[in-house]
Scaffold this motif. Structure first.
Motif, PDB file in Angstrom:
ATOM      1  N   TYR A  56       0.791  -1.231   0.000  1.00 54.45           N
ATOM      2  CA  TYR A  56       0.000   0.000   0.000  1.00 54.45           C
ATOM      3  C   TYR A  56       0.827   1.287   0.000  1.00 54.45           C
ATOM      4  CZ  TYR A  56       0.938  -0.455   5.002  1.00 54.45           C
ATOM      5  OH  TYR A  56       1.545  -0.612   6.223  1.00 54.45           O
ATOM      6  N   LEU A  57       2.149   1.182  -0.019  1.00 53.65           N
ATOM      7  CA  LEU A  57       2.973   2.395  -0.041  1.00 53.65           C
ATOM      8  C   LEU A  57       2.807   3.112  -1.379  1.00 53.65           C
ATOM      9  CD1 LEU A  57       6.274   1.122   1.616  1.00 53.65           C
ATOM     10  CD2 LEU A  57       4.360   2.310   2.686  1.00 53.65           C
ATOM     11  N   PRO A  58       2.950   4.441  -1.378  1.00 54.54           N
ATOM     12  CA  PRO A  58       2.788   5.192  -2.628  1.00 54.54           C
ATOM     13  C   PRO A  58       3.774   4.719  -3.700  1.00 54.54           C
ATOM     14  CG  PRO A  58       2.944   6.694  -0.752  1.00 54.54           C
ATOM     15  CD  PRO A  58       3.246   5.326  -0.241  1.00 54.54           C
ATOM     16  N   PRO A  59       3.320   4.640  -4.935  1.00 53.93           N
ATOM     17  CA  PRO A  59       4.197   4.183  -6.021  1.00 53.93           C
ATOM     18  C   PRO A  59       5.326   5.167  -6.326  1.00 53.93           C
ATOM     19  CG  PRO A  59       2.088   4.913  -6.897  1.00 53.93           C
ATOM     20  CD  PRO A  59       1.966   4.932  -5.401  1.00 53.93           C
ATOM     21  N   THR A  60       5.235   6.387  -5.810  1.00 51.66           N
ATOM     22  CA  THR A  60       6.286   7.383  -6.046  1.00 51.66           C
ATOM     23  C   THR A  60       7.546   7.112  -5.216  1.00 51.66           C
ATOM     24  OG1 THR A  60       5.201   8.779  -4.398  1.00 51.66           O
ATOM     25  CG2 THR A  60       4.710   9.235  -6.718  1.00 51.66           C
ATOM     26  N   LEU A  61       7.451   6.253  -4.201  1.00 47.60           N
ATOM     27  CA  LEU A  61       8.630   5.904  -3.406  1.00 47.60           C
ATOM     28  C   LEU A  61       9.503   4.932  -4.189  1.00 47.60           C
ATOM     29  CD1 LEU A  61       7.058   5.406   0.129  1.00 47.60           C
ATOM     30  CD2 LEU A  61       8.320   7.379  -0.718  1.00 47.60           C
ATOM     31  N   LYS A  62      10.808   5.117  -4.088  1.00 43.93           N
ATOM     32  CA  LYS A  62      11.746   4.239  -4.801  1.00 43.93           C
ATOM     33  C   LYS A  62      12.005   2.997  -3.957  1.00 43.93           C
ATOM     34  CE  LYS A  62      16.335   4.098  -6.911  1.00 43.93           C
ATOM     35  NZ  LYS A  62      16.504   2.705  -6.650  1.00 43.93           N
ATOM     36  N   ARG A  63      11.537   1.864  -4.467  1.00 42.06           N
ATOM     37  CA  ARG A  63      11.734   0.600  -3.774  1.00 42.06           C
ATOM     38  C   ARG A  63      12.990  -0.083  -4.303  1.00 42.06           C
ATOM     39  NH1 ARG A  63       5.796  -0.875  -1.994  1.00 42.06           N
ATOM     40  NH2 ARG A  63       6.864  -2.181  -0.504  1.00 42.06           N
ATOM     41  N   PRO A  64      13.670  -0.818  -3.435  1.00 41.85           N
ATOM     42  CA  PRO A  64      14.871  -1.516  -3.897  1.00 41.85           C
ATOM     43  C   PRO A  64      14.518  -2.726  -4.755  1.00 41.85           C
ATOM     44  CG  PRO A  64      14.397  -2.105  -1.631  1.00 41.85           C
ATOM     45  CD  PRO A  64      13.401  -1.042  -2.025  1.00 41.85           C
ATOM     46  N   ASN A  65      15.438  -3.100  -5.624  1.00 40.71           N
ATOM     47  CA  ASN A  65      15.300  -4.351  -6.365  1.00 40.71           C
ATOM     48  C   ASN A  65      15.623  -5.495  -5.416  1.00 40.71           C
ATOM     49  OD1 ASN A  65      14.706  -3.244  -8.943  1.00 40.71           O
ATOM     50  ND2 ASN A  65      16.860  -2.686  -9.159  1.00 40.71           N
ATOM     51  N   PRO A  66      15.043  -6.663  -5.617  1.00 42.77           N
ATOM     52  CA  PRO A  66      15.346  -7.795  -4.732  1.00 42.77           C
ATOM     53  C   PRO A  66      16.837  -8.120  -4.648  1.00 42.77           C
ATOM     54  CG  PRO A  66      13.452  -8.298  -6.098  1.00 42.77           C
ATOM     55  CD  PRO A  66      14.022  -6.993  -6.606  1.00 42.77           C
ATOM     56  N   SER A  67      17.586  -7.806  -5.690  1.00 42.55           N
ATOM     57  CA  SER A  67      19.020  -8.112  -5.697  1.00 42.55           C
ATOM     58  C   SER A  67      19.873  -7.030  -5.019  1.00 42.55           C
ATOM     59  CB  SER A  67      19.501  -8.315  -7.131  1.00 42.55           C
ATOM     60  OG  SER A  67      19.305  -7.129  -7.877  1.00 42.55           O
ATOM     61  N   ASP A  68      19.271  -5.898  -4.666  1.00 35.30           N
ATOM     62  CA  ASP A  68      20.029  -4.824  -4.023  1.00 35.30           C
ATOM     63  C   ASP A  68      20.521  -5.255  -2.649  1.00 35.30           C
ATOM     64  OD1 ASP A  68      19.553  -3.211  -6.200  1.00 35.30           O
ATOM     65  OD2 ASP A  68      18.022  -1.975  -5.208  1.00 35.30           O
TER      66      ASP A  68
END
Length: 113
Positions: A56-68
């Motif tokens: 549910y977090l806003p899509p404007t937040l930069k999420r890490p890639n699983p490999s990060d």
């Protein structure tokens, strides 16, 4: 990482009012705890929340890639006070605690096999 100004720390803590939260100085910033679980870091004006898969977090937040290597979501100060923020911190603490208990149970089971 840089220690945030005291008023910045207080703004984030005020936004999380009602939760069992505290901060501890650590590694040049503040570690944010909720219900005794480390959930993120305060550095400068950014809250870096541990990535636990909250949809549910806003899509404007930069999420890490699983490999990060670093699995954190940087939340800029402009999001401080958003209505979803306390829920996100509380849910992160619950998920982290469940993960810890699961790992402890797995380790305990292996110990007795």
């Amino acid at each position: 990482m840089a220690y945030p100004k005291e008023e910045t720390v207080q703004a984030w803590l005020t936004a999380l009012r009602g939760l069992n939260v505290c901060v501890k100085k650590m590694f040049g910033c503040y570690c944010l705890y909720c219900d005794d679980q480390p959930v993120g870091w305060l550095s400068g004006e950014v809250l870096s929340l541990r990535e636990v898969g909250l949809a549910y977090l806003p899509p404007t937040l930069k999420r890490p890639n699983p490999s990060d290597a670093i699995q954190e979501i940087p939340i800029p100060m402009e999001y401080c006070g958003c209505e979803w923020l306390p829920r996100a911190v509380q849910d992160t603490a619950k998920i982290r605690k469940a993960e810890y208990i699961s790992k402890a149970n797995t380790a305990s089971t292996r110990k007795y096999q």
